[in-house]
Design a protein around this motif. Structure first.
Motif, short mmCIF file in Angstrom:
data_model
loop_
_atom_site.label_atom_id
_atom_site.label_comp_id
_atom_site.label_asym_id
_atom_site.label_seq_id
_atom_site.Cartn_x
_atom_site.Cartn_y
_atom_site.Cartn_z
N PRO A 157 0.94 -23.88 -29.68
CA PRO A 157 0.88 -22.73 -28.77
C PRO A 157 2.02 -22.59 -27.78
O PRO A 157 1.94 -21.74 -26.90
CB PRO A 157 -0.40 -23.05 -27.98
CG PRO A 157 -0.34 -24.55 -27.83
CD PRO A 157 0.29 -25.06 -29.09
N THR A 158 3.09 -23.39 -27.90
CA THR A 158 4.07 -23.39 -26.79
C THR A 158 5.17 -22.34 -26.93
O THR A 158 5.77 -21.96 -25.93
CB THR A 158 4.70 -24.79 -26.59
OG1 THR A 158 5.42 -25.16 -27.77
CG2 THR A 158 3.65 -25.85 -26.28
N GLY A 159 5.49 -21.89 -28.16
CA GLY A 159 6.40 -20.76 -28.32
C GLY A 159 7.79 -21.00 -28.88
O GLY A 159 8.28 -20.18 -29.66
N PRO A 160 8.50 -22.11 -28.51
CA PRO A 160 9.87 -22.25 -29.01
C PRO A 160 9.95 -22.43 -30.53
O PRO A 160 9.02 -22.96 -31.14
CB PRO A 160 10.38 -23.52 -28.32
CG PRO A 160 9.50 -23.71 -27.14
CD PRO A 160 8.16 -23.16 -27.54
N ALA A 161 11.05 -21.98 -31.11
CA ALA A 161 11.32 -22.21 -32.53
C ALA A 161 12.41 -23.27 -32.65
O ALA A 161 13.18 -23.49 -31.71
CB ALA A 161 11.76 -20.91 -33.20
N VAL A 162 12.48 -23.92 -33.80
CA VAL A 162 13.54 -24.92 -33.99
C VAL A 162 14.80 -24.21 -34.49
O VAL A 162 14.73 -23.16 -35.12
CB VAL A 162 13.14 -26.05 -34.97
CG1 VAL A 162 12.00 -26.87 -34.41
CG2 VAL A 162 12.81 -25.51 -36.33
N THR A 163 15.94 -24.82 -34.19
CA THR A 163 17.22 -24.23 -34.59
C THR A 163 17.62 -24.74 -35.97
O THR A 163 17.09 -25.74 -36.47
CB THR A 163 18.32 -24.61 -33.58
OG1 THR A 163 18.47 -26.03 -33.62
CG2 THR A 163 17.97 -24.15 -32.17
N ALA A 164 18.61 -24.05 -36.56
CA ALA A 164 19.13 -24.49 -37.85
C ALA A 164 19.73 -25.89 -37.73
O ALA A 164 19.57 -26.73 -38.62
CB ALA A 164 20.18 -23.49 -38.34
#
Ligand SMILES: Cc1ncc(COP(=O)(O)O)c(C=O)c1O
Length: 351
Positions: A157-164
């Motif tokens: 539930p926290t929101g950030p996405a991981v980067t390439a």
């Protein structure tokens, strides 16, 4: 007399659904607020004529359309009753005595449930202080017993996405016999160009598994249909765990209709992401450490006050999703719904 039940099931945390109270503002389950996409209700109505028949077991047309859209062979795509079911099936397919699955925590509440039910040991790796996956710590948690590492991007539930860069490091670091499972339930809402489309970037990797769903941006949460992309033998193993006829005819037809309405889906997603920017910016005036979000929800790290804030919202007929002692997840809704939760937050913080 011995008990026929497994002892470990009693300790599984129950999945907590967002509350449903008539007429309340429901921003607790990460649904999109605009109703079904055009053509969906008609497709379901048509399907209703045939409910005395079993659905297409192979989900041939839907899988075919998905395969064409993704540019992949159809045998690499498995459908299920929501991606949550497929996550469970994947865990069943990889579980052997002593096997482990690594995932971040806090993350999607279904992971510990699915892991335990399947008989896998959960290795939970705490998020960084800014509520992101701690990729280095997750990689350090991989052992010879690890069968899969689950990356939830964007993280519920926290929101950030991981980067390439982060995902590239994961693929470079883990042995090929460890599946890299990327849960992209909220992919359509990602606007940060640093965060990759995992199917496009990693589908050629032998150990990549990606989950997608029709429940969020495509507006079909109530029909339960999601899919998984994996290499053919992994897809085959998971499909053996799927309950026969899992995806019903209405869900298959509705998903096809939704895909035909992609332009409208994108228009709605743009409304959500622009509201997300406005709402999160305003929320940070009251709670400065709201993390970046690439999904259709944001996280209020309220710690011990999480449950109190949810009760404060409920008293105003606003339903949000608290995680006791940790934070509150708030789904982006219609502009007036977002205004209502911002006003509730202002009153809560200033009280
Ligand atoms: C990260 C994540 N994955 C998967 C799902 C499952 O969605 P569904 O089973 O509706 O496809 C959800 C739903 O909340 C989610 O947040």
């Amino acid at each position: 007399m011995s008990d026929p039940l497994r002892e470990d099931l009693a300790s599984i945390p129950r999945y907590v659904p967002g509350k449903a109270i008539p007429d309340a503002v429901k921003i607790s389950s990460n649904e999109v607020p605009y109703g079904p996409l055009p053509g969906v209700v008609e497709a379901i109505t048509e399907a209703a004529e045939n409910v005395h028949r079993y659905p297409d077991l192979g989900v041939v047309e839907l899988r075919g359309v998905l395969a064409e859209r993704l540019g992949l062979p159809v045998e690499r795509i498995v459908t299920g009753t929501g991606s949550v079911a497929l996550i469970g099936h994947l865990m069943q397919a990889i579980a052997r005595p002593g096997s482990e699955v690594v995932y971040s925590w806090r993350s999607f509440e279904a992971y510990p449930i699915a892991a335990t039910v399947a008989g896998l040991k959960s290795v939970q790796v705490p998020n960084t202080p800014d509520h992101r996956h701690d990729i280095d710590a997750m990689l350090a948690a991989v052992t010879p017993a690890t069968r899969a590492i689950v990356i939830c991007s964007p993280n519920n539930p926290t929101g950030p996405a991981v980067t390439a860069d982060e995902l590239d490091r994961v693929f470079a670091a883990v042995p090929e016999d460890v599946l890299v499972v990327i849960d992209e339930a909220y992919r359509e809402f990602v606007t940060d160009p640093a965060c990759p489309n995992a199917v496009e970037r990693y589908a050629s990797r032998r150990n990549a598994v990606v989950f997608r769903t029709f429940s969020k941006a495509w507006g079909l949460a109530g029909l339960r249909v999601g899919y998984m992309v994996a290499r053919p033998d992994v897809a085959d193993a998971v499909s053996r765990c799927v309950i026969p006829f899992a995806v019903n005819t209405a869900a298959q037809r509705a998903a096809l209709a939704a895909l035909r309405a992609e332009g409208e889906m994108r228009r709605r997603v743009a409304l959500v992401t622009s509201e997300r920017k406005r709402t999160v910016t305003a929320a940070r005036e009251f709670v400065p450490d709201v993390p970046d979000t690439q999904a259709n929800f944001f996280w209020l790290p309220l710690g011990e006050r999480a449950v109190e804030f949810a009760a404060h919202c409920e008293a105003r007929s606003i339903l949000v999703r608290p995680f006791a002692g940790d934070g509150v997840r708030v789904t982006i809704g219609l502009p007036e719904e977002n205004d209502a939760v911002l006003e509730a937050l202002r009153a809560f913080i200033e009280a």
